[in-house]
Design a protein around this motif. Structure first.
Motif, PDB file in Angstrom:
ATOM      1  N   ASN A 157       4.466  -8.603 -20.891  1.00  0.00           N
ATOM      2  CA  ASN A 157       4.103  -7.766 -19.749  1.00  0.00           C
ATOM      3  C   ASN A 157       4.298  -6.296 -20.090  1.00  0.00           C
ATOM      4  OD1 ASN A 157       3.830 -10.061 -17.818  1.00  0.00           O
ATOM      5  ND2 ASN A 157       6.036 -10.249 -18.149  1.00  0.00           N
ATOM      6  N   CYS A 158       3.434  -5.462 -19.551  1.00  0.00           N
ATOM      7  CA  CYS A 158       3.611  -4.017 -19.636  1.00  0.00           C
ATOM      8  C   CYS A 158       3.010  -3.410 -18.372  1.00  0.00           C
ATOM      9  CB  CYS A 158       2.954  -3.429 -20.883  1.00  0.00           C
ATOM     10  SG  CYS A 158       1.169  -3.620 -20.952  1.00  0.00           S
ATOM     11  N   GLY A 159       3.509  -2.239 -17.984  1.00  0.00           N
ATOM     12  CA  GLY A 159       2.984  -1.667 -16.766  1.00  0.00           C
ATOM     13  C   GLY A 159       3.546  -0.297 -16.452  1.00  0.00           C
ATOM     14  N   TYR A 160       3.094   0.206 -15.316  1.00  0.00           N
ATOM     15  CA  TYR A 160       3.451   1.541 -14.831  1.00  0.00           C
ATOM     16  C   TYR A 160       3.866   1.432 -13.370  1.00  0.00           C
ATOM     17  CZ  TYR A 160       2.619   6.192 -12.822  1.00  0.00           C
ATOM     18  OH  TYR A 160       2.747   7.379 -12.146  1.00  0.00           O
ATOM     19  N   GLN A 161       4.952   2.101 -12.996  1.00  0.00           N
ATOM     20  CA  GLN A 161       5.414   2.137 -11.615  1.00  0.00           C
ATOM     21  C   GLN A 161       5.631   3.586 -11.200  1.00  0.00           C
ATOM     22  OE1 GLN A 161       8.974  -0.223 -11.450  1.00  0.00           O
ATOM     23  NE2 GLN A 161       7.907  -2.151 -11.795  1.00  0.00           N
ATOM     24  N   THR A 162       5.184   3.928  -9.996  1.00  0.00           N
ATOM     25  CA  THR A 162       5.336   5.314  -9.537  1.00  0.00           C
ATOM     26  C   THR A 162       6.789   5.661  -9.239  1.00  0.00           C
ATOM     27  OG1 THR A 162       4.883   4.612  -7.252  1.00  0.00           O
ATOM     28  CG2 THR A 162       3.017   5.379  -8.579  1.00  0.00           C
ATOM     29  N   ARG A 163       7.599   4.629  -8.924  1.00  0.00           N
ATOM     30  CA  ARG A 163       9.030   4.839  -8.696  1.00  0.00           C
ATOM     31  C   ARG A 163       9.789   3.655  -9.286  1.00  0.00           C
ATOM     32  NH1 ARG A 163      10.221   7.303  -2.663  1.00  0.00           N
ATOM     33  NH2 ARG A 163       8.773   9.055  -2.750  1.00  0.00           N
ATOM     34  N   TYR A 164      11.069   3.878  -9.553  1.00  0.00           N
ATOM     35  CA  TYR A 164      11.937   2.827 -10.080  1.00  0.00           C
ATOM     36  C   TYR A 164      12.753   2.308  -8.899  1.00  0.00           C
ATOM     37  CZ  TYR A 164      15.110   0.589 -13.446  1.00  0.00           C
ATOM     38  OH  TYR A 164      15.840  -0.317 -14.182  1.00  0.00           O
ATOM     39  N   MET A 165      12.181   1.372  -8.145  1.00  0.00           N
ATOM     40  CA  MET A 165      12.781   0.912  -6.903  1.00  0.00           C
ATOM     41  C   MET A 165      13.639  -0.329  -7.125  1.00  0.00           C
ATOM     42  SD  MET A 165      11.758   3.139  -4.746  1.00  0.00           S
ATOM     43  CE  MET A 165      12.410   2.307  -3.300  1.00  0.00           C
TER      44      MET A 165
ATOM     45  N   GLY B 102       0.744  -3.984  -7.485  1.00  0.00           N
ATOM     46  CA  GLY B 102       1.646  -4.218  -6.378  1.00  0.00           C
ATOM     47  C   GLY B 102       1.977  -2.950  -5.621  1.00  0.00           C
ATOM     48  N   VAL B 103       2.295  -3.111  -4.336  1.00  0.00           N
ATOM     49  CA  VAL B 103       2.781  -2.010  -3.502  1.00  0.00           C
ATOM     50  C   VAL B 103       4.124  -2.436  -2.922  1.00  0.00           C
ATOM     51  CG1 VAL B 103       0.522  -1.066  -2.961  1.00  0.00           C
ATOM     52  CG2 VAL B 103       1.474  -2.870  -1.516  1.00  0.00           C
TER      53      VAL B 103
ATOM     54  N   ASP C 275      12.959  -4.961   1.893  1.00  0.00           N
ATOM     55  CA  ASP C 275      11.819  -4.679   1.023  1.00  0.00           C
ATOM     56  C   ASP C 275      10.590  -5.411   1.538  1.00  0.00           C
ATOM     57  OD1 ASP C 275      13.002  -2.991  -0.830  1.00  0.00           O
ATOM     58  OD2 ASP C 275      13.681  -4.634  -2.096  1.00  0.00           O
ATOM     59  N   LEU C 276       9.476  -4.696   1.621  1.00  0.00           N
ATOM     60  CA  LEU C 276       8.184  -5.290   1.934  1.00  0.00           C
ATOM     61  C   LEU C 276       7.292  -5.107   0.712  1.00  0.00           C
ATOM     62  CD1 LEU C 276       7.684  -3.867   5.543  1.00  0.00           C
ATOM     63  CD2 LEU C 276       8.623  -6.097   4.892  1.00  0.00           C
ATOM     64  N   LYS C 277       6.832  -6.215   0.145  1.00  0.00           N
ATOM     65  CA  LYS C 277       6.068  -6.144  -1.099  1.00  0.00           C
ATOM     66  C   LYS C 277       4.750  -6.907  -0.957  1.00  0.00           C
ATOM     67  CE  LYS C 277      10.301  -6.142  -3.907  1.00  0.00           C
ATOM     68  NZ  LYS C 277      11.007  -6.765  -5.046  1.00  0.00           N
ATOM     69  N   LEU C 278       3.747  -6.433  -1.653  1.00  0.00           N
ATOM     70  CA  LEU C 278       2.479  -7.144  -1.765  1.00  0.00           C
ATOM     71  C   LEU C 278       2.021  -7.050  -3.215  1.00  0.00           C
ATOM     72  CD1 LEU C 278       0.157  -8.684  -0.437  1.00  0.00           C
ATOM     73  CD2 LEU C 278      -0.965  -6.484  -0.043  1.00  0.00           C
ATOM     74  N   ASP C 279       2.009  -8.179  -3.897  1.00  0.00           N
ATOM     75  CA  ASP C 279       1.619  -8.230  -5.310  1.00  0.00           C
ATOM     76  C   ASP C 279       0.331  -9.026  -5.465  1.00  0.00           C
ATOM     77  OD1 ASP C 279       3.995  -6.926  -6.543  1.00  0.00           O
ATOM     78  OD2 ASP C 279       5.030  -8.627  -5.637  1.00  0.00           O
TER      79      ASP C 279
ATOM     80  N   GLY D 161       2.403   0.018  -8.358  1.00  0.00           N
ATOM     81  CA  GLY D 161       2.383  -0.157  -9.807  1.00  0.00           C
ATOM     82  C   GLY D 161       1.172  -0.939 -10.270  1.00  0.00           C
ATOM     83  N   LEU D 162       0.852  -0.770 -11.548  1.00  0.00           N
ATOM     84  CA  LEU D 162      -0.224  -1.495 -12.210  1.00  0.00           C
ATOM     85  C   LEU D 162       0.306  -2.063 -13.515  1.00  0.00           C
ATOM     86  CD1 LEU D 162      -3.165   1.045 -11.754  1.00  0.00           C
ATOM     87  CD2 LEU D 162      -2.864  -1.107 -10.517  1.00  0.00           C
ATOM     88  N   GLY D 163      -0.179  -3.242 -13.900  1.00  0.00           N
ATOM     89  CA  GLY D 163       0.311  -3.842 -15.126  1.00  0.00           C
ATOM     90  C   GLY D 163      -0.697  -4.765 -15.772  1.00  0.00           C
ATOM     91  N   LEU D 164      -0.359  -5.197 -16.965  1.00  0.00           N
ATOM     92  CA  LEU D 164      -1.172  -6.130 -17.728  1.00  0.00           C
ATOM     93  C   LEU D 164      -0.228  -7.219 -18.256  1.00  0.00           C
ATOM     94  CD1 LEU D 164      -4.118  -6.544 -18.687  1.00  0.00           C
ATOM     95  CD2 LEU D 164      -3.435  -5.450 -20.840  1.00  0.00           C
ATOM     96  N   SER D 165      -0.651  -8.486 -18.097  1.00  0.00           N
ATOM     97  CA  SER D 165       0.191  -9.611 -18.495  1.00  0.00           C
ATOM     98  C   SER D 165      -0.598 -10.563 -19.369  1.00  0.00           C
ATOM     99  CB  SER D 165       0.716 -10.333 -17.251  1.00  0.00           C
ATOM    100  OG  SER D 165       1.475 -11.478 -17.601  1.00  0.00           O
ATOM    101  N   TRP D 166       0.067 -11.107 -20.397  1.00  0.00           N
ATOM    102  CA  TRP D 166      -0.539 -12.150 -21.239  1.00  0.00           C
ATOM    103  C   TRP D 166       0.440 -13.309 -21.341  1.00  0.00           C
ATOM    104  CZ3 TRP D 166       1.211 -14.463 -25.741  1.00  0.00           C
ATOM    105  CH2 TRP D 166       0.300 -15.303 -26.393  1.00  0.00           C
ATOM    106  N   SER D 167      -0.063 -14.519 -21.200  1.00  0.00           N
ATOM    107  CA  SER D 167       0.820 -15.686 -21.263  1.00  0.00           C
ATOM    108  C   SER D 167       0.095 -16.848 -21.929  1.00  0.00           C
ATOM    109  CB  SER D 167       1.265 -16.085 -19.851  1.00  0.00           C
ATOM    110  OG  SER D 167       0.131 -16.459 -19.065  1.00  0.00           O
ATOM    111  N   ARG D 168       0.905 -17.753 -22.462  1.00  0.00           N
ATOM    112  CA  ARG D 168       0.363 -18.994 -23.036  1.00  0.00           C
ATOM    113  C   ARG D 168       1.393 -20.123 -22.835  1.00  0.00           C
ATOM    114  NH1 ARG D 168       2.756 -20.898 -27.432  1.00  0.00           N
ATOM    115  NH2 ARG D 168       3.929 -19.543 -28.822  1.00  0.00           N
TER     116      ARG D 168
END
Length: 227
Positions: free
Chosen positions: A25-33, A196-197, A178-182, A220-227
């Motif tokens: 996983n890698c990504g970007y978050q506007t805040r470190y919550m 996610g918000v 916390d209210l989250k939507l992913d 935040g936005l991210g990219l995930s790879w799994s197998r």
């Protein structure tokens, strides 16, 4: 105690339950919550993560740095073991944390979660800091909803945080909501786009030090790879 990131894999990552899985996983978050407020107080965050699961055992490595200030760095190593017990999943883990200013801490965590309600997934998580000798509790409800296109899904989550000397500058007891939507959209070849918000709402107006606590919004936005 210095506040820190805790890898919440047993409660928040469904891939933990997959036998013999690998996830990047890698990504970007506007805040470190975390714990209901922004740990960086300003600036955004870039992160990278590797997660391995095999036979109930899990291990992960998480690295992050401030997108606006690369000198802000954090490394987290986590390992643990989980198993189903009837309708629920029990997990225990250990987390080691290292910061750019040479501060170190370690934490134990214990979680219990499962489909305890007809539609909702419920979870309870406790983690204790060795350095701060405090414990933080999180109780959550979420529901994964499939969307009618591209095999995408969204997951709204409600989290109630309870502080017990874990956040030293804040009062003990009910701490925040916390209210989250992913959301997740498969891209093929094991790749997925994630977004996610997050709205954090404090349940106290000020901390022990007199600081004012306010609601905070992030995404935040991210990219995930799994197998």
């Amino acid at each position: 105690m210095k506040l820190c990131y805790l890898v919440l894999l047993p409660l928040l990552a469904g891939s933990l339950y997959a036998e013999g899985s690998l996830e990047l996983n890698c990504g970007y978050q506007t805040r470190y919550m975390l714990q209901g407020y922004d740990l960086l107080t300003q600036g955004s965050l870039m992160y990278h993560e590797v997660v391995i699961n095999e036979g109930g055992f899990s291990a992960s490595a998480w690295y992050a740095e401030g997108a606006d200030d690369p000198a802000l760095q954090e490394t987290v190593l986590h390992w643990g073991y989980g198993r189903p017990i009837g309708p629920v999943y029990l997990y225990a883990g250990y987390t080691f944390l290292h910061y750019s200013d040479e501060f170190r801490d370690s934490e134990w965590c214990l979680s219990l979660d499962g489909n305890l309600l007809p539609v909702l997934h419920a979870g309870a998580l406790a983690y204790r800091s060795r350095e701060g000798e405090g414990t933080f509790y999180e109780f959550s409800l979420d529901h994964e909803q499939a969307l009618p296109w591209a095999e995408a899904c969204i997951t709204p989550t409600l989290v109630l945080g309870v502080n017990e000397k874990y956040v030293p500058d804040h009062k003990n007891g009910l701490h925040h909501i916390d209210l989250k939507l992913d959301g997740q959209v498969p891209l093929g070849w094991g790749l997925s786009l994630t977004a996610g918000v997050h709205e954090a709402i404090p349940l106290e107006e000020e901390g022990r030090d007199g600081s004012k606590l306010k609601a905070a919004f992030s995404y935040g936005l991210g990219l995930s790879w799994s197998r």
